[in-house]
Structures are given as C-alpha cells and as structure tokens.
Motif scaffolding. Structure first.
Motif, PDB file in Angstrom:
ATOM      1  N   GLY A  12       0.809  -1.217   0.000  1.00 55.95           N
ATOM      2  CA  GLY A  12       0.000   0.000   0.000  1.00 55.95           C
ATOM      3  C   GLY A  12       0.836   1.258   0.000  1.00 55.95           C
ATOM      4  O   GLY A  12       0.520   2.228  -0.700  1.00 55.95           O
ATOM      5  N   TYR A  13       1.912   1.249   0.773  1.00 56.59           N
ATOM      6  CA  TYR A  13       2.758   2.439   0.806  1.00 56.59           C
ATOM      7  C   TYR A  13       3.516   2.639  -0.498  1.00 56.59           C
ATOM      8  O   TYR A  13       3.892   3.772  -0.821  1.00 56.59           O
ATOM      9  CB  TYR A  13       3.704   2.421   2.008  1.00 56.59           C
ATOM     10  CG  TYR A  13       3.052   3.063   3.211  1.00 56.59           C
ATOM     11  CD1 TYR A  13       2.923   4.446   3.296  1.00 56.59           C
ATOM     12  CD2 TYR A  13       2.536   2.296   4.235  1.00 56.59           C
ATOM     13  CE1 TYR A  13       2.308   5.043   4.381  1.00 56.59           C
ATOM     14  CE2 TYR A  13       1.923   2.881   5.328  1.00 56.59           C
ATOM     15  CZ  TYR A  13       1.797   4.265   5.396  1.00 56.59           C
ATOM     16  OH  TYR A  13       1.172   4.851   6.462  1.00 56.59           O
ATOM     17  N   ILE A  64       0.914   4.604  -2.219  1.00 59.66           N
ATOM     18  CA  ILE A  64       0.776   5.911  -1.572  1.00 59.66           C
ATOM     19  C   ILE A  64       1.936   6.826  -1.948  1.00 59.66           C
ATOM     20  O   ILE A  64       1.739   8.001  -2.255  1.00 59.66           O
ATOM     21  CB  ILE A  64       0.680   5.742  -0.043  1.00 59.66           C
ATOM     22  CG1 ILE A  64      -0.626   5.062   0.320  1.00 59.66           C
ATOM     23  CG2 ILE A  64       0.828   7.081   0.681  1.00 59.66           C
ATOM     24  CD1 ILE A  64      -0.656   4.460   1.709  1.00 59.66           C
ATOM     25  N   LEU A  93      -6.913  -2.578  -3.402  1.00 63.92           N
ATOM     26  CA  LEU A  93      -7.067  -1.380  -2.584  1.00 63.92           C
ATOM     27  C   LEU A  93      -8.547  -1.198  -2.251  1.00 63.92           C
ATOM     28  O   LEU A  93      -9.412  -1.535  -3.062  1.00 63.92           O
ATOM     29  CB  LEU A  93      -6.523  -0.162  -3.318  1.00 63.92           C
ATOM     30  CG  LEU A  93      -5.036  -0.236  -3.682  1.00 63.92           C
ATOM     31  CD1 LEU A  93      -4.625   1.002  -4.464  1.00 63.92           C
ATOM     32  CD2 LEU A  93      -4.180  -0.398  -2.439  1.00 63.92           C
ATOM     33  N   PRO A  94      -8.846  -0.654  -1.073  1.00 62.23           N
ATOM     34  CA  PRO A  94     -10.250  -0.534  -0.657  1.00 62.23           C
ATOM     35  C   PRO A  94     -11.052   0.512  -1.434  1.00 62.23           C
ATOM     36  O   PRO A  94     -12.280   0.498  -1.386  1.00 62.23           O
ATOM     37  CB  PRO A  94     -10.144  -0.152   0.823  1.00 62.23           C
ATOM     38  CG  PRO A  94      -8.796   0.447   0.988  1.00 62.23           C
ATOM     39  CD  PRO A  94      -7.919  -0.222  -0.037  1.00 62.23           C
ATOM     40  N   LEU A 125      -7.677   5.576  -5.927  1.00 64.27           N
ATOM     41  CA  LEU A 125      -6.937   6.779  -5.539  1.00 64.27           C
ATOM     42  C   LEU A 125      -6.964   7.744  -6.714  1.00 64.27           C
ATOM     43  O   LEU A 125      -6.269   7.539  -7.704  1.00 64.27           O
ATOM     44  CB  LEU A 125      -5.498   6.438  -5.158  1.00 64.27           C
ATOM     45  CG  LEU A 125      -5.297   5.946  -3.723  1.00 64.27           C
ATOM     46  CD1 LEU A 125      -5.947   4.604  -3.497  1.00 64.27           C
ATOM     47  CD2 LEU A 125      -3.848   5.909  -3.387  1.00 64.27           C
ATOM     48  N   ASP A 155      -6.858  11.078  -1.299  1.00 62.54           N
ATOM     49  CA  ASP A 155      -7.151   9.646  -1.274  1.00 62.54           C
ATOM     50  C   ASP A 155      -5.942   8.846  -0.795  1.00 62.54           C
ATOM     51  O   ASP A 155      -6.097   7.837  -0.105  1.00 62.54           O
ATOM     52  CB  ASP A 155      -7.576   9.152  -2.657  1.00 62.54           C
ATOM     53  CG  ASP A 155      -8.903   9.731  -3.106  1.00 62.54           C
ATOM     54  OD1 ASP A 155      -9.720  10.118  -2.254  1.00 62.54           O
ATOM     55  OD2 ASP A 155      -9.115   9.799  -4.341  1.00 62.54           O
ATOM     56  N   ALA A 156      -4.745   9.286  -1.148  1.00 60.07           N
ATOM     57  CA  ALA A 156      -3.536   8.607  -0.686  1.00 60.07           C
ATOM     58  C   ALA A 156      -3.418   8.721   0.835  1.00 60.07           C
ATOM     59  O   ALA A 156      -3.068   7.751   1.521  1.00 60.07           O
ATOM     60  CB  ALA A 156      -2.295   9.197  -1.360  1.00 60.07           C
ATOM     61  N   ARG A 174      -5.931   9.150   2.916  1.00 55.88           N
ATOM     62  CA  ARG A 174      -7.009   8.320   3.473  1.00 55.88           C
ATOM     63  C   ARG A 174      -6.620   6.839   3.457  1.00 55.88           C
ATOM     64  O   ARG A 174      -6.870   6.110   4.415  1.00 55.88           O
ATOM     65  CB  ARG A 174      -8.290   8.553   2.666  1.00 55.88           C
ATOM     66  CG  ARG A 174      -9.537   8.101   3.399  1.00 55.88           C
ATOM     67  CD  ARG A 174     -10.783   8.548   2.656  1.00 55.88           C
ATOM     68  NE  ARG A 174     -11.248   7.404   1.894  1.00 55.88           N
ATOM     69  CZ  ARG A 174     -11.822   7.451   0.721  1.00 55.88           C
ATOM     70  NH1 ARG A 174     -12.005   8.579   0.099  1.00 55.88           N
ATOM     71  NH2 ARG A 174     -12.216   6.356   0.119  1.00 55.88           N
ATOM     72  N   LEU A 175      -5.969   6.400   2.372  1.00 52.57           N
ATOM     73  CA  LEU A 175      -5.510   5.015   2.288  1.00 52.57           C
ATOM     74  C   LEU A 175      -4.456   4.739   3.356  1.00 52.57           C
ATOM     75  O   LEU A 175      -4.490   3.691   4.006  1.00 52.57           O
ATOM     76  CB  LEU A 175      -4.951   4.710   0.897  1.00 52.57           C
ATOM     77  CG  LEU A 175      -4.357   3.312   0.720  1.00 52.57           C
ATOM     78  CD1 LEU A 175      -5.404   2.222   0.975  1.00 52.57           C
ATOM     79  CD2 LEU A 175      -3.739   3.167  -0.669  1.00 52.57           C
ATOM     80  N   GLU A 206      -6.114   4.223   6.631  1.00 56.66           N
ATOM     81  CA  GLU A 206      -6.807   2.931   6.684  1.00 56.66           C
ATOM     82  C   GLU A 206      -5.822   1.773   6.826  1.00 56.66           C
ATOM     83  O   GLU A 206      -6.068   0.830   7.581  1.00 56.66           O
ATOM     84  CB  GLU A 206      -7.677   2.738   5.441  1.00 56.66           C
ATOM     85  CG  GLU A 206      -8.463   1.435   5.528  1.00 56.66           C
ATOM     86  CD  GLU A 206      -9.673   1.405   4.630  1.00 56.66           C
ATOM     87  OE1 GLU A 206     -10.020   0.279   4.215  1.00 56.66           O
ATOM     88  OE2 GLU A 206     -10.274   2.452   4.353  1.00 56.66           O
ATOM     89  N   ILE A 207      -4.725   1.843   6.112  1.00 57.61           N
ATOM     90  CA  ILE A 207      -3.694   0.804   6.244  1.00 57.61           C
ATOM     91  C   ILE A 207      -3.214   0.728   7.687  1.00 57.61           C
ATOM     92  O   ILE A 207      -3.096  -0.353   8.262  1.00 57.61           O
ATOM     93  CB  ILE A 207      -2.516   1.079   5.284  1.00 57.61           C
ATOM     94  CG1 ILE A 207      -2.918   0.739   3.849  1.00 57.61           C
ATOM     95  CG2 ILE A 207      -1.269   0.296   5.703  1.00 57.61           C
ATOM     96  CD1 ILE A 207      -1.920   1.200   2.810  1.00 57.61           C
TER      97      ILE A 207
END
Length: 146
Positions: free
Chosen positions: A28-29, A32, A78-79, A82, A87-88, A90-91, A94-95
């Motif tokens: 995820g990162y 991001i 991804l949920p 992006l 959005d990044a 927010r992700l 969440e992660i």
C-alpha cells in the motif's frame, strides 16, 4: 470437534496475521508514495521503511516460533480508487488502522517480549494513522472489530 488451540498456536497465528498486515502495508505504501503530495512523500517513505523493518522482524519471529512465514501476495486490492492526493492520505490512515488491528490481536495472544513488541507496533501504527488522518481514535486497533 476440533481441539482447543494452545496459547503457542494462537500466538503464532496472530504473528502470521500481523505479518500479512505488514506485507499489505508495504504494498500500500508503494502506491501511496506514488500518489502522495510532495509534502507527504517523505512521510510515506518513512512509513514504508518502518513497515518493511517490522515485516522482516515478524518473519524472523514466526521462524523462531517454529512456523513458516506467510509470503506476500503478488498484489493487493485497494479498498477504494486513488484519484486525488487526499485519497492517498485516506488510504495510509486505513492501512495503519488495519495494521493496528492485527497488532491488537497479537498483543492479546502473545506474552513476554513479543507482547511488548506488538504493543509498540500497535502504538506506532496508531500514531501514523492519526498523522495521516489529522485526528486519533480512542481505541486504536479496535476500530474494525465492531
């Protein structure tokens, strides 16, 4: 009827789950880092490095517990899409919430030094989530357990 899990097997399973969360966080990162604003890219790189370090430490822990570390998936869903820098962020929050949840389970299952390491990781994830979100939560790691 299946046998009752032992404390050691619960601890190993929780460590494997935390390892899976770290694999997903590292993935995820990567996303991001490519989508974050220039002002937040350093923070994303730092978090990425921290997740890689915890991932590697957990893999060693799982081996020391007699398990075989679960490998990372080739990709993760991804949920949400992006589409904007927000959005990044927010992700990332969440992660970190998901990572905190995995470490919350490990804190409950583990004892001794592993429990302390899991508590430290839970705390670090909660702090990162608060930074990304701009606000903390009352009980980090328990958000998704409602």
């Amino acid at each position: 009827m299946s046998p009752e899990p032992t404390p050691a097997s619960r601890s190993l399973e929780a460590a494997q789950s935390a390892l899976a969360a770290e694999h997903a966080a590292a993935y995820g990162y990567g996303v991001i880092g490519a989508r974050a604003t220039a002002a937040r890219q350093g923070e994303a790189r730092e978090a990425y490095g921290e997740h890689l370090a915890r991932r590697d430490a957990l893999a060693r822990t799982v081996r020391e517990m007699g398990g075989s570390p679960r490998p990372a998936e080739a990709a993760y869903t991804l949920p949400f899409p992006l589409r904007a820098p927000g959005d990044a962020e927010r992700l990332a929050a969440e992660i970190e919430d998901r990572v905190a949840g995995a470490y919350s389970d490990l804190v409950r299952a583990a004892e001794g030094p592993l429990r302390r390491e899991a508590a430290d990781a839970l705390s670090a994830a909660a702090v990162r989530a608060a930074r990304w979100r701009g606000v903390g939560v009352a009980f980090p790691g328990l958000t998704e357990k409602r």
